[in-house]
Design an enzyme around this catalytic site. Structure first.
Site, PDB file in Angstrom:
ATOM      1  N   ILE A  29       0.835  -1.224   0.027  1.00 12.43           N
ATOM      2  CA  ILE A  29       0.102   0.165   0.000  1.00 12.43           C
ATOM      3  C   ILE A  29       0.941   1.201   0.101  1.00 12.43           C
ATOM      4  O   ILE A  29       0.517   2.201  -0.335  1.00 12.43           O
ATOM      5  CB  ILE A  29      -1.023  -0.109   1.183  1.00 12.43           C
ATOM      6  CG1 ILE A  29      -1.689  -1.415   1.353  1.00 12.43           C
ATOM      7  CG2 ILE A  29      -1.996   1.020   1.079  1.00 12.43           C
ATOM      8  CD1 ILE A  29      -2.431  -1.818   2.626  1.00 12.43           C
ATOM      9  N   ASP A  54      12.100   2.409   5.065  1.00  5.32           N
ATOM     10  CA  ASP A  54      11.556   0.974   4.999  1.00  5.32           C
ATOM     11  C   ASP A  54      12.931   0.322   5.431  1.00  5.32           C
ATOM     12  O   ASP A  54      13.916   0.649   4.752  1.00  5.32           O
ATOM     13  CB  ASP A  54      11.145   0.584   3.639  1.00  5.32           C
ATOM     14  CG  ASP A  54      10.179  -0.767   3.595  1.00  5.32           C
ATOM     15  OD1 ASP A  54       9.279  -0.404   3.198  1.00  5.32           O
ATOM     16  OD2 ASP A  54      10.724  -1.578   3.985  1.00  5.32           O
ATOM     17  N   LEU A  95      12.761   1.153  12.015  1.00  7.52           N
ATOM     18  CA  LEU A  95      12.033   2.007  12.967  1.00  7.52           C
ATOM     19  C   LEU A  95      12.105   1.587  14.272  1.00  7.52           C
ATOM     20  O   LEU A  95      11.844   2.419  15.460  1.00  7.52           O
ATOM     21  CB  LEU A  95      10.556   2.038  12.486  1.00  7.52           C
ATOM     22  CG  LEU A  95      10.337   3.285  11.340  1.00  7.52           C
ATOM     23  CD1 LEU A  95       9.074   2.938  10.464  1.00  7.52           C
ATOM     24  CD2 LEU A  95      10.925   4.455  11.730  1.00  7.52           C
ATOM     25  N   SER A 140      -7.162  -0.914  10.477  1.00 11.14           N
ATOM     26  CA  SER A 140      -7.750  -1.848   9.782  1.00 11.14           C
ATOM     27  C   SER A 140      -9.322  -2.180  10.328  1.00 11.14           C
ATOM     28  O   SER A 140      -9.702  -2.001  11.426  1.00 11.14           O
ATOM     29  CB  SER A 140      -7.039  -3.251  10.218  1.00 11.14           C
ATOM     30  OG  SER A 140      -7.672  -4.220   9.568  1.00 11.14           O
ATOM     31  N   TYR A 200      -2.015  -9.368  15.981  1.00  8.84           N
ATOM     32  CA  TYR A 200      -1.911  -8.236  15.061  1.00  8.84           C
ATOM     33  C   TYR A 200      -3.150  -7.286  14.957  1.00  8.84           C
ATOM     34  O   TYR A 200      -2.860  -6.051  15.251  1.00  8.84           O
ATOM     35  CB  TYR A 200      -2.107  -8.841  13.409  1.00  8.84           C
ATOM     36  CG  TYR A 200      -2.074  -8.065  12.601  1.00  8.84           C
ATOM     37  CD1 TYR A 200      -1.169  -6.965  12.158  1.00  8.84           C
ATOM     38  CD2 TYR A 200      -3.512  -7.765  11.892  1.00  8.84           C
ATOM     39  CE1 TYR A 200      -1.657  -6.085  11.092  1.00  8.84           C
ATOM     40  CE2 TYR A 200      -3.606  -6.992  10.852  1.00  8.84           C
ATOM     41  CZ  TYR A 200      -2.639  -6.008  10.502  1.00  8.84           C
ATOM     42  OH  TYR A 200      -3.005  -5.168   9.644  1.00  8.84           O
ATOM     43  N   LYS A 259      -3.560  -2.763  16.021  1.00  7.85           N
ATOM     44  CA  LYS A 259      -4.146  -1.847  15.410  1.00  7.85           C
ATOM     45  C   LYS A 259      -5.341  -1.052  16.479  1.00  7.85           C
ATOM     46  O   LYS A 259      -5.379   0.103  16.450  1.00  7.85           O
ATOM     47  CB  LYS A 259      -4.894  -2.239  14.160  1.00  7.85           C
ATOM     48  CG  LYS A 259      -4.255  -2.856  13.036  1.00  7.85           C
ATOM     49  CD  LYS A 259      -3.228  -1.914  12.654  1.00  7.85           C
ATOM     50  CE  LYS A 259      -2.520  -2.485  11.577  1.00  7.85           C
ATOM     51  NZ  LYS A 259      -1.157  -1.463  11.080  1.00  7.85           N
ATOM     52  N   PHE A 292     -10.519  -1.756   4.580  1.00 12.94           N
ATOM     53  CA  PHE A 292     -11.114  -2.943   4.517  1.00 12.94           C
ATOM     54  C   PHE A 292      -9.970  -4.037   3.835  1.00 12.94           C
ATOM     55  O   PHE A 292      -9.147  -4.359   4.203  1.00 12.94           O
ATOM     56  CB  PHE A 292     -12.441  -2.595   3.908  1.00 12.94           C
ATOM     57  CG  PHE A 292     -13.597  -2.239   4.918  1.00 12.94           C
ATOM     58  CD1 PHE A 292     -13.347  -1.344   5.419  1.00 12.94           C
ATOM     59  CD2 PHE A 292     -14.472  -3.265   5.270  1.00 12.94           C
ATOM     60  CE1 PHE A 292     -14.127  -0.732   6.687  1.00 12.94           C
ATOM     61  CE2 PHE A 292     -15.064  -2.841   6.561  1.00 12.94           C
ATOM     62  CZ  PHE A 292     -15.224  -1.674   7.225  1.00 12.94           C
ATOM     63  N   ARG A 323     -12.704 -22.158   8.698  1.00 14.34           N
ATOM     64  CA  ARG A 323     -11.537 -21.823   9.345  1.00 14.34           C
ATOM     65  C   ARG A 323     -11.891 -20.928  10.783  1.00 14.34           C
ATOM     66  O   ARG A 323     -12.601 -20.232  10.756  1.00 14.34           O
ATOM     67  CB  ARG A 323     -10.588 -20.882   8.336  1.00 14.34           C
ATOM     68  CG  ARG A 323      -9.276 -20.776   8.772  1.00 14.34           C
ATOM     69  CD  ARG A 323      -8.464 -20.075   7.713  1.00 14.34           C
ATOM     70  NE  ARG A 323      -9.050 -18.672   7.340  1.00 14.34           N
ATOM     71  CZ  ARG A 323      -8.448 -17.986   6.349  1.00 14.34           C
ATOM     72  NH1 ARG A 323      -7.407 -18.318   5.691  1.00 14.34           N
ATOM     73  NH2 ARG A 323      -9.155 -16.889   5.795  1.00 14.34           N
ATOM     74  N   GLY A 340     -11.823 -18.412  13.291  1.00 14.46           N
ATOM     75  CA  GLY A 340     -11.442 -16.892  13.548  1.00 14.46           C
ATOM     76  C   GLY A 340     -11.843 -16.221  12.353  1.00 14.46           C
ATOM     77  O   GLY A 340     -12.050 -15.102  12.463  1.00 14.46           O
TER      78      GLY A 340
HETATM   79  N1  NAD Z   1      -2.697  -5.360   3.141  1.00 13.76           N
HETATM   80  C1  NAD Z   1      -3.666  -5.538   4.058  1.00 13.76           C
HETATM   81  O1  NAD Z   1      -4.675  -6.340   3.666  1.00 13.76           O
HETATM   82  C2  NAD Z   1      -4.019  -4.587   5.123  1.00 13.76           C
HETATM   83  C3  NAD Z   1      -5.203  -4.396   5.676  1.00 13.76           C
HETATM   84  C4  NAD Z   1      -5.390  -3.765   6.537  1.00 13.76           C
HETATM   85  C5  NAD Z   1      -4.194  -2.894   7.330  1.00 13.76           C
HETATM   86  N2  NAD Z   1      -2.934  -2.739   6.884  1.00 13.76           N
HETATM   87  C6  NAD Z   1      -2.049  -2.384   7.368  1.00 13.76           C
HETATM   88  O2  NAD Z   1      -1.454  -1.211   6.201  1.00 13.76           O
HETATM   89  C7  NAD Z   1      -0.005  -1.103   6.433  1.00 13.76           C
HETATM   90  C8  NAD Z   1       0.532  -1.562   4.947  1.00 13.76           C
HETATM   91  O3  NAD Z   1       0.234  -2.946   4.764  1.00 13.76           O
HETATM   92  P1  NAD Z   1       0.732  -3.564   3.365  1.00 13.76           P
HETATM   93  O4  NAD Z   1      -0.152  -4.641   2.941  1.00 13.76           O
HETATM   94  O5  NAD Z   1       1.459  -2.443   2.391  1.00 13.76           O
HETATM   95  O6  NAD Z   1       2.084  -4.425   4.085  1.00 13.76           O
HETATM   96  P2  NAD Z   1       3.465  -4.514   3.554  1.00 13.76           P
HETATM   97  O7  NAD Z   1       4.239  -5.619   4.633  1.00 13.76           O
HETATM   98  O8  NAD Z   1       3.594  -4.587   1.998  1.00 13.76           O
HETATM   99  O9  NAD Z   1       4.405  -2.928   3.837  1.00 13.76           O
HETATM  100  C9  NAD Z   1       4.785  -2.734   5.182  1.00 13.76           C
HETATM  101  C10 NAD Z   1       6.369  -2.199   4.926  1.00 13.76           C
HETATM  102  O10 NAD Z   1       6.811  -1.798   5.896  1.00 13.76           O
HETATM  103  C11 NAD Z   1       7.986  -2.368   6.150  1.00 13.76           C
HETATM  104  N3  NAD Z   1       8.481  -2.498   7.584  1.00 13.76           N
HETATM  105  C12 NAD Z   1       8.204  -3.477   8.608  1.00 13.76           C
HETATM  106  N4  NAD Z   1       8.525  -3.193   9.773  1.00 13.76           N
HETATM  107  C13 NAD Z   1       9.395  -2.210   9.310  1.00 13.76           C
HETATM  108  C14 NAD Z   1      10.309  -1.269  10.309  1.00 13.76           C
HETATM  109  N5  NAD Z   1      10.468  -2.056  11.684  1.00 13.76           N
HETATM  110  N6  NAD Z   1      11.063  -0.468  10.114  1.00 13.76           N
HETATM  111  C15 NAD Z   1      10.941  -0.108   8.630  1.00 13.76           C
HETATM  112  N7  NAD Z   1      10.236  -0.567   7.846  1.00 13.76           N
HETATM  113  C16 NAD Z   1       9.494  -1.546   8.273  1.00 13.76           C
HETATM  114  C17 NAD Z   1       8.228  -3.631   5.227  1.00 13.76           C
HETATM  115  O11 NAD Z   1       9.358  -3.942   4.831  1.00 13.76           O
HETATM  116  C18 NAD Z   1       7.211  -3.460   4.150  1.00 13.76           C
HETATM  117  O12 NAD Z   1       7.865  -2.820   3.163  1.00 13.76           O
HETATM  118  C19 NAD Z   1       0.336  -2.122   7.752  1.00 13.76           C
HETATM  119  O13 NAD Z   1       0.303  -1.316   8.682  1.00 13.76           O
HETATM  120  C20 NAD Z   1      -0.730  -2.955   7.789  1.00 13.76           C
HETATM  121  O14 NAD Z   1      -0.917  -3.737   8.821  1.00 13.76           O
HETATM  122  C21 NAD Z   1      -2.754  -3.799   5.606  1.00 13.76           C
END
Ligand code: NAD
Length: 338
Positions: free
Chosen positions: A12, A31, A59, A125, A150, A154, A179, A296, A298
């Protein structure tokens, strides 16, 4: 205006960097490449013609976060995507999830709290709602007990931001409750790159179709839904990325009604698993190998968003249909498997 995007190489995050650069923002990505690679930068350049600044940084290392904010003291907004997101893994390794998803949030908020004005967007989320009592789900629906560490990160994350905003008028924050994001940029220069077995339905479908997975298991067809399979609200990742830009602009332009706001980001339409499979078969012209198996543990039955608040207040609405999002996901899968 300089904007920090944490996790900006991820699924995202990378799509949001593109939309920010398209709108003229200067972007700095942090990242640690724990779930992404630097090659994503090439895709961003191919789409926007511009290379964002990039710092490979974990981070969780607080002193490095502090030094980063000292070096980039002109950052005006932060979109915080960086987190670990595998629900199953979070059950196995809760402390890793609390450290990475909560610890890093606290470090960033500490930095932002010291600024004269700051704008912060948080990736939340729809998992915070659990099985909501009413559909579609509005932002007023109660937050339910989290099903996993997880999901809990959030909920706790939102509480930490709300508590901090109460005592920090200079901090303006929005939590976006996503969503089900899916799809890829229409250019197919960037998209979803799941590590290992995909957690989400759509990459599992496309990986099955290219032969990486033997078959897709559909968990349960005896739910009280149209065709018995679970219902979710699938949103094209580009629509989701655009929601971040409008939310950020709202804060930067001081248009927010309070210094902590929450918005649902979905399409407002629920689709069953079988409808998603049907969409795949339609756009790809091929049959998917799937079987119905037991429910499944959950899994909730139904979740789709009431997007009235985001539509009215942010002036944002998802534009893509499920088929369009599916087509982009399928094009992306075919491109990366060549
Ligand atoms: N994809 C989904 O279905 C979804 C749904 C709801 C919420 N989210 C939230 O959206 C956000 C982005 O999700 P995504 O699907 O793009 O995930 P993603 O894993 O593709 O992106 C997360 C990025 O953060 C980086 N990262 C993780 N820990 C780190 C740290 N300590 N320091 C620096 N970088 C770090 C990872 O390398 C990765 O590139 C997350 O917070 C996730 O929980 C995702």
């Amino acid at each position: 205006m300089k904007i920090l995007v944490t996790g900006g190489l991820g699924f995202i995050g990378s799509h949001t960097v593109v939309e920010l650069q398209n709108e003229g923002f200067e972007v700095v990505i942090i990242d640690d490449c724990s779930n992404a690679t630097e090659k994503v930068l090439d895709g961003i350049v191919a789409i926007t013609g511009k290379l964002p600044l990039f710092e490979k940084l974990d981070l969780k290392e607080r002193d490095k976060v502090e030094s980063f904010f000292k070096k980039h003291d002109d950052i005006e907004g932060v979109i915080h995507f960086a987190a670990s997101k595998a629900v199953g893994e979070s059950v196995e390794k809760p402390l890793l999830y609390y450290e990475n998803n909560i610890g890093t949030l606290v470090y960033i908020l500490k930095e932002l709290s010291q600024k004269a004005k700051s704008s912060f967007i948080f990736s939340s989320s729809c998992t915070v709602y659990g099985q909501a009592d009413q559909m579609p789900i509005t932002e007023d629906a109660p937050v339910k007990v989290a099903e996993s560490p997880y999901g809990n990160t959030k909920q706790i994350g939102e509480e930490i931001i709300a508590d901090t905003c109460k005592v920090t008028p200079s901090l303006n924050a929005i939590a976006l409750r996503y969503f089900n994001p899916m799809g890829a940029h229409p250019s197919v220069e960037i998209g979803e790159l799941p590590v290992g077995v995909p957690q989400n339905l759509v990459p599992f479908i496309t990986q099955t179709a290219v032969g990486m997975r033997k078959e897709l298991s559909v968990f349960g067809d005896d739910y009280p839904t149209e065709d018995g399979t679970c219902v979710r609200d699938y949103i094209h990742v580009v629509d989701l990325a655009k929601a971040h830009v409008v939310a950020l602009k709202r804060l930067l332009d001081s248009k927010n009604d309070s210094n902590y706001e929450v918005f649902n980001v979905g399409t407002g339409t629920g689709s069953t698993v079988l409808q998603v499979i049907n969409s795949f078969e339609k756009v790809s012209g091929q049959k998917l190998n799937y079987k119905i198996v037991a429910r499944r543990a959950g899994d909730i039955t139904t979740a789709y968003a009431d997007t009235t608040k985001a539509n009215a207040i942010l002036g944002w609405k998802a534009q893509s249909t499920l088929d369009q999002a599916m087509e982009s996901a399928w094009n992306w899968e075919q491109k990366i498997r060549k």
